[in-house]
Design a protein around this motif. Sequence first.
Motif, mmCIF file in Angstrom:
data_model
loop_
_atom_site.group_PDB
_atom_site.id
_atom_site.type_symbol
_atom_site.label_atom_id
_atom_site.label_comp_id
_atom_site.label_asym_id
_atom_site.label_seq_id
_atom_site.Cartn_x
_atom_site.Cartn_y
_atom_site.Cartn_z
ATOM 1 N N SER A 395 -1.652 -0.685 5.653
ATOM 2 C CA SER A 395 -0.447 -1.324 6.177
ATOM 3 C C SER A 395 -0.585 -2.836 6.196
ATOM 4 O O SER A 395 0.285 -3.541 6.698
ATOM 5 C CB SER A 395 -0.150 -0.807 7.593
ATOM 6 O OG SER A 395 -1.263 -1.030 8.441
ATOM 7 N N SER A 396 -1.707 -3.340 5.645
ATOM 8 C CA SER A 396 -1.926 -4.779 5.527
ATOM 9 C C SER A 396 -1.525 -5.237 4.131
ATOM 10 O O SER A 396 -1.787 -4.537 3.151
ATOM 11 C CB SER A 396 -3.403 -5.113 5.772
ATOM 12 O OG SER A 396 -3.688 -6.450 5.387
ATOM 13 N N PRO A 397 -0.893 -6.415 3.994
ATOM 14 C CA PRO A 397 -0.518 -6.899 2.660
ATOM 15 C C PRO A 397 -1.690 -7.464 1.875
ATOM 16 O O PRO A 397 -1.563 -7.745 0.684
ATOM 17 C CB PRO A 397 0.515 -7.987 2.967
ATOM 18 C CG PRO A 397 0.111 -8.508 4.316
ATOM 19 C CD PRO A 397 -0.416 -7.306 5.069
ATOM 20 N N THR A 398 -2.839 -7.629 2.521
ATOM 21 C CA THR A 398 -4.021 -8.199 1.876
ATOM 22 C C THR A 398 -4.912 -7.079 1.356
ATOM 23 O O THR A 398 -5.047 -6.033 1.995
ATOM 24 C CB THR A 398 -4.801 -9.065 2.868
ATOM 25 O OG1 THR A 398 -3.944 -10.097 3.363
ATOM 26 C CG2 THR A 398 -6.013 -9.707 2.216
ATOM 27 N N THR A 613 -7.930 -4.432 12.299
ATOM 28 C CA THR A 613 -6.872 -3.727 11.579
ATOM 29 C C THR A 613 -5.533 -4.039 12.233
ATOM 30 O O THR A 613 -5.471 -4.427 13.399
ATOM 31 C CB THR A 613 -7.125 -2.208 11.608
ATOM 32 O OG1 THR A 613 -7.168 -1.758 12.971
ATOM 33 C CG2 THR A 613 -8.431 -1.853 10.913
ATOM 34 N N PRO A 614 -4.435 -3.901 11.495
ATOM 35 C CA PRO A 614 -3.109 -4.196 12.067
ATOM 36 C C PRO A 614 -2.844 -3.370 13.325
ATOM 37 O O PRO A 614 -3.256 -2.205 13.430
ATOM 38 C CB PRO A 614 -2.151 -3.821 10.935
ATOM 39 C CG PRO A 614 -2.957 -3.979 9.689
ATOM 40 C CD PRO A 614 -4.340 -3.550 10.058
ATOM 41 N N SER A 615 -2.149 -3.978 14.271
ATOM 42 C CA SER A 615 -1.801 -3.272 15.509
ATOM 43 C C SER A 615 -0.694 -2.267 15.229
ATOM 44 O O SER A 615 -0.039 -2.306 14.185
ATOM 45 C CB SER A 615 -1.345 -4.271 16.572
ATOM 46 O OG SER A 615 -0.203 -4.974 16.117
ATOM 47 N N GLY A 616 -0.502 -1.366 16.164
ATOM 48 C CA GLY A 616 0.566 -0.378 16.046
ATOM 49 C C GLY A 616 0.078 1.003 15.693
ATOM 50 O O GLY A 616 0.835 1.972 15.814
#
Length: 622
Positions: A395-398, A613-616
């Motif tokens: 879910s990260s763009p990187t 890591t991205p939250s959510g």
Amino acid sequence: MTIFSSIRTARPILVIAAFAATASPAQTFNVLLNCDTTNASSYAPLIRGADGNFYGTTTQGKTYGTIFRMTPSGSLTTLHVFNNTDGSTPYAGLVSGSDGNFYGTTWQGGTSRNGTVFQITPGGTLTSLYSFSGSTDGMHPYGKLVQASDGNFYGTTSQGGSGGFGTVFTITSGGTLTTLHSFTSRPDGGTPRDGLIQASDGYFHGTTSGGGANGLGVVFRISAAGDFLLLHSFASTEGTSPYAALLEGSDGNFYGTTWQGGIRSAGTIFRITPTGKLTTLYNFTGTEGKNPSGALIQGSDGNLYGSTYQGGDGIYGVVFAITTGGRFTRLHSFTGSDGQYPTAALLEASDGLFYGTAYQGGASNKGVIFTVAYTAPPASAPVINSGGVVPVYSSSPTVQPGEWVSIYGSNLAGGSATWNGDFPVSLGGTSVTINGKAAYVWYVSTSQLNVQTPDDTTTGTVPVVVTTANVSATSTVTLDRFAPSLSLLDNKHVAGIILRSDGSGAYGNGGYDIVGPTGTSLGYPTVAARAGDSIVLFGVGFGPTTPAVPAGGTYSGAAPTTYGVTVSIDNVSVLPGFSGLSGAGLYQLNLTVPSGLGTGDVPLQATVTGVRTPSGAVISLQ
């Protein structure tokens, strides 16, 4: 261990798409010659002689078949009428020998009525070189001969031999025959219906219509000394009963057809690597053709051309073109009056026309010789959507080196194709570079590509270039050494499993459950984890491993992350027992759920070298 065959990921790694078929384009079909009782019913392809004329065979002309010469304008001369003693029913076409003569086979006739090998001069003087006995030397050759680099001719018989299911043989121009291999049906294949090709590696390659592991036909390789290797046994979904010889494409792979089978049971077009990894390029539909029996040819434009025995609007067969990426175009559908039942390979002549034969139909219902004029339309330039380069499991763009990326757009490939696990840098004519380095292509279609990012120490925004048919499109992606992200089942639930040592799990023969809200709210059974459960979470971007695992290769074994990973569940820190690669580009985190946590969906994040890591993301607990 991975569960991605059982769960949905945030971005699917593979979209199963129907192979593209296009409507009949502008093309010109012409009946060049209507066959008659003198030269009736040709199963064989034409060849072009050194004199510019065409040469071929018929199976029923004057009862036992004929050999003919035809001018480019369609004027036909009968060179030889078989009399059964010198051969009968030549199903195969001719081959031009280096001595200026033509060579061929008959299916029947000869001394034992089991078929022959013959030589004929351009002027029509025929010499029977060999009559098959039907015992150890085989019987009833269907296929065309090939003259090899050693000057001898190589071919197959469809029956007989010591194994009873046909042979591979070599014969000199003087008629000395040697049996190289006798088919036994299983496991080496049986009943070859066409001849061999000598590939660029020096080996001879061919197919059998039956036998093999599944009894449905095989692809094989054999040396001039008779060293035999079975490359592939067909399964019904891949196609069955390959009647035709193979074609070695300009890309080094082999291409062929199956008479039946595939997902519509109407036959297929396939690609197979020299090591035996097969990809189905096209499943015939009936309307677009059915039951191909002739070999493919590769045109001067790089596309593949062929015909089917049946199918089409009039059910009498079609002529088609297909790209090596699987984009299919029907060029002509036979109506009966213009021919029916084409069985042989086409010939592309120097005038740019494709020449072919149909076994029946035409003015006298004795078959026709036809031409098709076709120019493939120029390939449309690929287009990458805005924001169309995205990580697959993240879910990260990187992204980091070795991570899987999907590219969305249009005209990204000529058709749909999937790799064979061999990490190619080009698939179906499409290639991708990321920061100038070749990416490894898993899947291509007109609207989506899936590729593995190559190794690169660069960080920041870098170009992504998609190239197909010599035209390119460019976008960008952000690279970093660390780009951690947990893979998700939907838009928030982490992808993970609960290990079940007692065999009570719903998946993996009872070996595990998928973590999620207890029940089927995600569309399949999931179970909330509880304190003490051993769980495995999946993600990407957790950095280098020791030992290092470079992109572009298969991976097995343990490769733990070089830098430590911590996991926070409901704000409680947990140290994984293992963090490392689970497969190419995919990481797993093994840990035990601590006690004292909340229930329901609780937050979960992982951290490596201070990068979170991205939250959510959440994990379901009970």
